[in-house]
Design an enzyme around this catalytic site. Sequence first.
Site, PDB file in Angstrom:
ATOM      1  CD  GLU A 202      -4.296 -70.609 -13.030  1.00 22.33           C
ATOM      2  OE1 GLU A 202      -3.903 -70.957 -11.902  1.00 22.33           O
ATOM      3  OE2 GLU A 202      -5.453 -70.832 -13.442  1.00 22.33           O
ATOM      4  CD  GLU A 328      -6.312 -74.304 -16.271  1.00 20.38           C
ATOM      5  OE1 GLU A 328      -6.895 -74.660 -15.226  1.00 20.38           O
ATOM      6  OE2 GLU A 328      -5.085 -74.132 -16.352  1.00 20.38           O
TER       7      GLU A 328
END
Length: 522
Positions: A202, A328
């Site tokens: 991220e 995820e």
Amino acid sequence: MKYFSRLLVVAIAFGSFVRGGSAADDAVIQATLTIHADRPVATIAPEIYGQFAEHLGQGMYGGLWVGRHSNIPNLRGFRKDVVGALRVLGVPVVRWPGGCFADQYHWRDGIGLPARRPVRVNTTWGGVEESNAVGIHEYMDLMSQLGSKSYIDSNVGTGSPQETKDWLEYMTSPSHSALAQERRRNGRAPPWRLDYWAFGNELWGCGGNMRPQVYADLFHWYATFAKTPADNTPLWIAAGGYGDDASFTDALMASDVKAHQIGAVTLHHFALPQGNFDGPKGPATGFGEDQWMSIMRRTLALDGMIAAHSAVMDKYDPQKRVALFVDEWSNWYDVEPGTNPGFLHQQNTLRDALTAALSLDIFHAHADRVRMACITQMVNVLQAMIHTDGPRMMLTPTYHVYMMYKPFRGATDLSIDLATPDYVYGGQSVAAIHASVARGADGHLILALTNIDPHRAAHVAATVAGLQSVSGTILTADAMDAHNTFDRPDAVKPAAFHGATLVGSALNVDMPAKSLVVLELR
Ligand code: AHR
């Protein structure tokens, strides 16, 4: 890309004038499934059933690792009960050590004598002390105990290409270099086999708040110096975007046209009842039907997101050399009352079970591009497979879905058309019935059907040629938020399913409201 094409049969479902029958029958959803056995999508990569174990709350410490000297039975520090349950399930791959934790993790902290390892502060998750009791050696031991492939997410945010280069040499070099010898002194003689390696997590957020092009450049910078032996080179993973935003996917794919260093780009997606991270998210239990509907809708949105990211990837890579890893994904609620907000511990209900099934269906349908997915997370955190409480352990409804879907691993996903009425609530509507069909290596069919309508039972009719028998399991419960507890660990669990009949080529399935059925046809 196929997914479920819905036809206008709402009137049939609601209208007794169309098909007669008793008043009770009027509430039954009527759906028709067409299986295109001649239109295989792709092999369902077993890694679609991957999991994620971050140094977060009790995801690692307490949940998996209790240490060698714990009273809780363990093998070299890892809980025997939890590892045993995960071995039964089979975990193809485990992503570690983060998540957001990854971009603050320095591998040297986790090697050498445990008593000499530095204690750090886990500033991302609860500000708690990180003992570094679990480092590379312990993680790789866990992979061998579980029989799982390794997936290390390395540090870009506070790391360096040199640190990454050394980490890889320490793990993979068969030479007598100083780093390889240090590994041997720390108890591991042969190099480890590395399967997957990501550079950061991220990067648009907790990994460094970067712009896509900045990270694309960093990816290639780090990857250039990521040296491993030719016969032990992991698949290099670039950390991609979130949800609908394909800017990272686009920049990464564009950057790789000549370099060809990227093996996979990642995508993250969480389903939150309120749709965003601002303010309260909504509880994991005790919710109303509005939040049931909301989670269903947000889960199903994953299909369009994957299609959009795949379309961007197709521009640069029509041969689909680069995979999309949804490494995820899960539902995300408010933490359980009284627990550390940084530990992300939430209950797991029938709602989570059904959305796990919907998500797996979506991954199957995109199996030509999606070759890994890791649920967030494995133990105690977010939509976990297993909860622990001191020495006690409990399987969640999501664990049971993964067990029921096990036959899909490695099977060939088949195109389908599903004519289903909608489930309607509060002005919102989504398809009531969802399905996934695959063919196993020996020719048998695996069929998953989910009825997300919390009120109406369903009848699903399909035609299947050349098969003689049907057997299956069902997961359902009376309440939308039915869940297991340490005192009632079997409140929600699969049972044998007797609602399917196969007469000639006519398959008829009668399933209750809010249920999942998985059938094997032979
Ligand atoms: O899974 C919990 C967190 O969610 C991860 O650390 C991060 O990558 C994501 O935002």
